[in-house]
Write an enzyme that holds these catalytic residues in place. Structure first.
Site, PDB file in Angstrom:
ATOM      1  N   LYS A 116      26.856  61.949  30.673  1.00  0.00           N
ATOM      2  CA  LYS A 116      26.150  62.242  29.604  1.00  0.00           C
ATOM      3  C   LYS A 116      25.027  61.355  29.149  1.00  0.00           C
ATOM      4  CE  LYS A 116      29.899  62.085  26.689  1.00  0.00           C
ATOM      5  NZ  LYS A 116      30.748  61.782  27.829  1.00  0.00           N
ATOM      6  N   ARG A 131      33.283  64.870  18.823  1.00  0.00           N
ATOM      7  CA  ARG A 131      34.311  64.846  19.869  1.00  0.00           C
ATOM      8  C   ARG A 131      35.927  65.471  19.556  1.00  0.00           C
ATOM      9  NH1 ARG A 131      32.385  59.808  22.966  1.00  0.00           N
ATOM     10  NH2 ARG A 131      33.624  59.896  24.582  1.00  0.00           N
ATOM     11  N   ARG A 157      30.987  52.531  37.783  1.00  0.00           N
ATOM     12  CA  ARG A 157      29.926  52.568  36.560  1.00  0.00           C
ATOM     13  C   ARG A 157      29.900  51.048  36.108  1.00  0.00           C
ATOM     14  NH1 ARG A 157      30.442  56.680  31.397  1.00  0.00           N
ATOM     15  NH2 ARG A 157      32.136  55.265  30.863  1.00  0.00           N
ATOM     16  N   ARG A 212      32.930  48.122  31.858  1.00  0.00           N
ATOM     17  CA  ARG A 212      33.517  48.596  30.722  1.00  0.00           C
ATOM     18  C   ARG A 212      35.019  48.053  30.611  1.00  0.00           C
ATOM     19  NH1 ARG A 212      31.004  53.774  28.366  1.00  0.00           N
ATOM     20  NH2 ARG A 212      32.920  54.108  27.602  1.00  0.00           N
ATOM     21  N   ARG A 257      41.843  58.529  28.704  1.00  0.00           N
ATOM     22  CA  ARG A 257      40.408  59.030  27.953  1.00  0.00           C
ATOM     23  C   ARG A 257      40.257  60.654  28.603  1.00  0.00           C
ATOM     24  NH1 ARG A 257      36.394  55.153  29.929  1.00  0.00           N
ATOM     25  NH2 ARG A 257      34.678  55.961  28.914  1.00  0.00           N
TER      26      ARG A 257
HETATM   27  P1  ADP Z   1      32.370  58.067  27.468  1.00  0.00           P
HETATM   28  O1  ADP Z   1      31.607  59.182  27.319  1.00  0.00           O
HETATM   29  O2  ADP Z   1      32.036  57.419  28.920  1.00  0.00           O
HETATM   30  O3  ADP Z   1      33.920  58.307  27.347  1.00  0.00           O
HETATM   31  P2  ADP Z   1      31.461  56.554  25.315  1.00  0.00           P
HETATM   32  O4  ADP Z   1      30.616  55.637  25.304  1.00  0.00           O
HETATM   33  O5  ADP Z   1      30.811  57.868  24.699  1.00  0.00           O
HETATM   34  O6  ADP Z   1      32.073  56.841  26.463  1.00  0.00           O
HETATM   35  O7  ADP Z   1      32.718  56.299  24.279  1.00  0.00           O
HETATM   36  C1  ADP Z   1      33.385  55.130  24.376  1.00  0.00           C
HETATM   37  C2  ADP Z   1      34.426  55.161  23.343  1.00  0.00           C
HETATM   38  O8  ADP Z   1      33.956  55.201  22.035  1.00  0.00           O
HETATM   39  C3  ADP Z   1      35.475  56.234  23.340  1.00  0.00           C
HETATM   40  O9  ADP Z   1      36.633  56.315  24.117  1.00  0.00           O
HETATM   41  C4  ADP Z   1      36.091  56.435  21.623  1.00  0.00           C
HETATM   42  O10 ADP Z   1      37.129  55.399  21.868  1.00  0.00           O
HETATM   43  C5  ADP Z   1      34.789  55.568  21.093  1.00  0.00           C
HETATM   44  N1  ADP Z   1      33.976  56.947  20.726  1.00  0.00           N
HETATM   45  C6  ADP Z   1      32.686  57.241  20.933  1.00  0.00           C
HETATM   46  N2  ADP Z   1      32.031  58.253  20.194  1.00  0.00           N
HETATM   47  C7  ADP Z   1      33.151  58.812  19.630  1.00  0.00           C
HETATM   48  C8  ADP Z   1      33.319  59.763  18.816  1.00  0.00           C
HETATM   49  N3  ADP Z   1      32.377  60.729  18.347  1.00  0.00           N
HETATM   50  N4  ADP Z   1      34.616  60.010  17.996  1.00  0.00           N
HETATM   51  C9  ADP Z   1      35.564  59.098  18.204  1.00  0.00           C
HETATM   52  N5  ADP Z   1      35.410  58.037  18.962  1.00  0.00           N
HETATM   53  C10 ADP Z   1      34.168  57.832  19.632  1.00  0.00           C
END
Ligand code: ADP
Ligand code: ZN
Length: 210
Positions: free
Chosen positions: A13, A88, A123, A156, A167
């Site tokens: 994404k 999400r 990654r 990360r 996740r």
């Molecule tokens: P990825 O898409 O690779 O899982 P992100 O960088 O989008 O990783 O998100 C990393 C972490 O940040 C998630 O696992 C969550 O803990 C938190 N996070 C990000 N966006 C949201 C959201 N919209 N709602 C809740 N938690 C979020």
């Protein structure tokens, strides 16, 4: 144009959001990047978010919705934006509707779980600007250094295999149902996430008519 990118963690994404952002000239809003920045700076909500993020759980809707509201109120969002990692949960999708945000298109980047687990170990992310890389599919020009800002690229904490499993499970339970929500509104397009990033980008831009 207001666009949402949906997809499992590691589906790409963030990378595709960067591509659309450049092609369409609208900002990319990545809630994960904003949260990681807050954790790094030790802000109040950074401290609250850290444990959830490290364990692979979601940060509370209240915090994330607050962040999003502040961000889309900024001037650069007037001509549209790309949401990467938001919404999400159905509460977050509802919050967007309640804010009066009109979504034009929702692009799902579809990747099998088995492929995700393989990809995640390679990654890397820039600890300074948040740009994303992959040691095989999108390497930096200089090993360990961000192409954009010279910052250090690191793995990360939540990209470790056991956290990735958590996740993925959170994604299937809480986020994947949003495909139905936007599908019923005729806004969802699904694009297969390929190994070759440029092939995925071409399909994404075509789906958006850019
Ligand atoms: P990825 O898409 O690779 O899982 P992100 O960088 O989008 O990783 O998100 C990393 C972490 O940040 C998630 O696992 C969550 O803990 C938190 N996070 C990000 N966006 C949201 C959201 N919209 N709602 C809740 N938690 C979020
Ligand atoms: Zn950088």
């Amino acid at each position: 144009m207001n666009i949402i990118l949906l997809g499992a963690p590691g589906a790409g994404k963030g990378t595709q959001a960067e591509v659309i952002s450049e092609a369409a000239g609208i900002p990319q809003i990545s809630t994960g990047n904003i949260l990681r920045e807050a954790v790094k700076n030790g802000t109040e909500y950074g401290l609250k978010a850290k444990d959830a993020m490290d364990s692979g759980a979601l940060v509370s809707d209240d915090i994330v919705i607050g962040i999003l509201k502040d961000r889309i109120a900024k001037d650069d969002c007037k001509g549209g934006f790309i949401l990467d990692g938001f919404p999400r949960t159905d509460v977050q999708a509802q919050a967007l509707d309640d804010m009066g945000v009109r979504i034009d298109k929702v692009v799902e980047i579809a990747v099998e779980d088995s492929a995700i687990q393989k990809r995640m170990s390679g990654r890397r992310v820039c600890e300074n600007c948040g740009a994303s890389y992959h040691i095989d599919y999108k390497p930096t020009e200089i090993d360990g250094k961000c192409d954009k800002c010279d910052g250090k690229t690191v793995q990360r904490k939540d990209d470790r295999p056991d956290t990735v499993l958590e996740r993925l499970s959170v994604y299937h339970k809480q986020t994947a149902p949003l495909k139905d929500y936007y599908g019923k509104q005729g806004k969802l397009v699904s694009v297969a996430g390929r190994e070759e990033i440029s092939e995925t980008s071409a399909a994404v831009l075509e789906a958006l008519g850019i």
